[in-house]
Design a protein around this motif. Structure first.
Motif, short mmCIF file in Angstrom:
data_model
loop_
_atom_site.label_atom_id
_atom_site.label_comp_id
_atom_site.label_asym_id
_atom_site.label_seq_id
_atom_site.Cartn_x
_atom_site.Cartn_y
_atom_site.Cartn_z
N GLY A 214 0.82 -1.21 0.00
CA GLY A 214 0.00 0.00 0.00
C GLY A 214 0.85 1.27 0.00
O GLY A 214 0.53 2.25 -0.68
N VAL A 215 1.94 1.22 0.74
CA VAL A 215 2.80 2.41 0.85
C VAL A 215 3.49 2.67 -0.49
O VAL A 215 3.59 3.81 -0.96
CB VAL A 215 3.83 2.25 1.99
CG1 VAL A 215 4.67 3.50 2.14
CG2 VAL A 215 3.12 1.92 3.30
N ILE A 216 3.95 1.59 -1.14
CA ILE A 216 4.59 1.73 -2.45
C ILE A 216 3.59 2.30 -3.46
O ILE A 216 3.89 3.23 -4.22
CB ILE A 216 5.14 0.37 -2.93
CG1 ILE A 216 6.29 -0.08 -2.01
CG2 ILE A 216 5.61 0.45 -4.38
CD1 ILE A 216 6.70 -1.54 -2.19
N LYS A 217 2.35 1.78 -3.40
CA LYS A 217 1.30 2.26 -4.32
C LYS A 217 1.06 3.76 -4.14
O LYS A 217 0.92 4.51 -5.10
CB LYS A 217 0.01 1.47 -4.04
CG LYS A 217 -1.08 1.67 -5.07
CD LYS A 217 -2.24 0.75 -4.76
CE LYS A 217 -3.46 1.13 -5.60
NZ LYS A 217 -4.68 0.48 -5.13
N LYS A 218 1.06 4.18 -2.89
CA LYS A 218 0.86 5.60 -2.60
C LYS A 218 1.97 6.45 -3.22
O LYS A 218 1.72 7.50 -3.82
CB LYS A 218 0.81 5.79 -1.09
CG LYS A 218 0.82 7.20 -0.58
CD LYS A 218 -0.59 7.76 -0.55
CE LYS A 218 -0.63 9.24 -0.21
NZ LYS A 218 -0.30 9.54 1.15
N TYR A 219 3.22 5.97 -3.09
CA TYR A 219 4.33 6.72 -3.67
C TYR A 219 4.27 6.75 -5.19
O TYR A 219 4.61 7.74 -5.83
CB TYR A 219 5.68 6.13 -3.20
CG TYR A 219 6.08 6.69 -1.84
CD1 TYR A 219 6.46 8.02 -1.70
CD2 TYR A 219 6.05 5.89 -0.71
CE1 TYR A 219 6.80 8.53 -0.46
CE2 TYR A 219 6.39 6.39 0.54
CZ TYR A 219 6.77 7.72 0.65
OH TYR A 219 7.10 8.23 1.88
N GLN A 222 0.36 8.56 -5.97
CA GLN A 222 0.10 9.85 -5.32
C GLN A 222 -1.39 10.08 -5.04
O GLN A 222 -1.89 11.20 -5.10
CB GLN A 222 0.68 11.01 -6.15
CG GLN A 222 2.19 10.95 -6.32
CD GLN A 222 2.94 11.13 -5.00
OE1 GLN A 222 2.57 11.94 -4.17
NE2 GLN A 222 3.98 10.34 -4.82
N THR A 223 -2.11 8.99 -4.84
CA THR A 223 -3.53 9.09 -4.47
C THR A 223 -3.73 8.41 -3.13
O THR A 223 -2.85 7.68 -2.65
CB THR A 223 -4.43 8.41 -5.52
OG1 THR A 223 -3.94 7.08 -5.70
CG2 THR A 223 -4.40 9.15 -6.85
N TYR A 224 -4.92 8.59 -2.54
CA TYR A 224 -5.18 8.00 -1.23
C TYR A 224 -5.15 6.48 -1.30
O TYR A 224 -5.79 5.88 -2.18
CB TYR A 224 -6.54 8.47 -0.69
CG TYR A 224 -6.90 7.78 0.61
CD1 TYR A 224 -6.27 8.15 1.80
CD2 TYR A 224 -7.82 6.73 0.63
CE1 TYR A 224 -6.56 7.49 2.99
CE2 TYR A 224 -8.12 6.07 1.82
CZ TYR A 224 -7.47 6.47 2.99
OH TYR A 224 -7.76 5.81 4.16
N VAL A 225 -4.44 5.87 -0.39
CA VAL A 225 -4.42 4.40 -0.28
C VAL A 225 -4.64 4.07 1.19
O VAL A 225 -4.02 4.68 2.06
CB VAL A 225 -3.06 3.82 -0.74
CG1 VAL A 225 -3.02 2.32 -0.54
CG2 VAL A 225 -2.76 4.18 -2.18
N ARG A 226 -5.53 3.13 1.43
CA ARG A 226 -5.75 2.72 2.80
C ARG A 226 -4.65 1.74 3.21
O ARG A 226 -4.54 0.65 2.65
CB ARG A 226 -7.13 2.03 2.88
CG ARG A 226 -7.63 1.84 4.27
CD ARG A 226 -8.90 0.98 4.24
NE ARG A 226 -9.20 0.52 5.57
CZ ARG A 226 -9.91 1.22 6.46
NH1 ARG A 226 -10.43 2.36 6.11
NH2 ARG A 226 -10.11 0.75 7.65
#
Ligand SMILES: [Fe+2]
Ligand SMILES: [Fe+2]
Length: 265
Positions: A214-219, A222-226
């Motif tokens: 999830g953290v990698i996806k956020k980086y 650049q959108t909200y990820v739970r």
């Protein structure tokens, strides 16, 4: 007085680490009193009344907080009014709770605890942690020279600055929040023990406690990820500080880092 400070206790894994290891660690290090940061104990964000009680049951005498102190929605925060439950003292007026306490040990010795939060890269609208902490320390020194400060902050410079600011007035300034234990523990010239961050008690294979995906996806997006708390690997992070009872000056500060396997749990 020997104080065990436990770095940010993260989610289910953090709680299991405490259940498994805290009594033994307290015995091995001959600690008199235990302080732990509980801001991440509920699924990695926040704390509930039940989990506060659990932390106390595991053997933590004073529970501190941080930017996640109020992160659980629709929560009963009445526990914030208990003397041994702290949240940063520089939150604006109107918030529940308090950031300063005196804990009395069975033998009568007293430990003052202060919890404050940094502003750099965090909540810039907080009241000045330097002035608030200095006032708190001066207030506590009327009751006891043994004072521990949990400074919950992002920037290493802000943490070091606060530690030097109260050098000789507090026994220890322990940094929390970044979840990564630093190797810079030391005693400052006038007798205050300091470490930039005590680290995290929680899942080792994680990004500061959360599942990496999830953290990698956020980086990337650049959108909200739970984020989801990781359950992979377990570690204990903290420090043991020994303080001279008469002067309140630190005699030693030692990092504690341990990988934990859960045995029969
Ligand atoms: Fe944290
Ligand atoms: Fe935090």
């Amino acid at each position: 007085m020997k104080i065990l400070f436990i770095g940010d206790i993260f989610g289910n894994v953090g709680r299991r680490v405490l259940a498994e290891r805290l009594p033994d660690l307290a015995r091995e290090h001959a600690v008199d009193v235990c302080v732990g940061n509980g801001e991440n104990v509920s699924g990695g964000r926040g704390m509930t009344k039940n989990l506060f009680r659990k932390l106390r049951k595991y053997g933590i005498d004073v529970v501190t907080g941080g930017n996640h102190s109020f992160s659980v929605d629709d929560n009963d925060y009445s526990f914030m009014n208990e003397p041994v439950s702290l949240r940063p003292l520089n939150y604006p007026e109107g918030n529940l709770g308090h950031g300063i306490t005196v804990f009395t040990l069975e033998d009568g010795r007293r430990l003052g605890v202060v919890n404050a939060m940094g502003r750099m890269f965090m909540h810039e609208a907080l009241e000045c942690p330097f002035r608030k902490v200095l006032n708190a320390v001066n207030e506590l020194r009327e009751q006891t020279p043994i004072i521990l400060i949990d400074f919950h902050a992002e920037a290493s410079s802000e943490k070091a600055a606060l530690a030097h600011y109260v050098d000789g007035l507090a026994s220890a300034v322990i940094g929390t929040h970044t979840h990564v234990q630093t190797a810079d523990e030391r005693i400052l010239p006038k007798g205050t023990a300091f470490i930039t961050d005590a680290g995290m008690t929680g899942p080792e294979h994680s990004i500061i406690g959360m599942k990496p995906e999830g953290v990698i996806k956020k980086y990337l997006l650049q959108t909200y990820v739970r984020y989801e708390p990781s359950e992979d690997g377990a570690m204990f992070n903290g420090v043991v500080i020994e303080v001279d009872d008469g002067s309140g000056k630190a005699l030693s500060i030692k990092r504690v880092y341990e990988r934990v396997s859960f045995g029969s749990l």
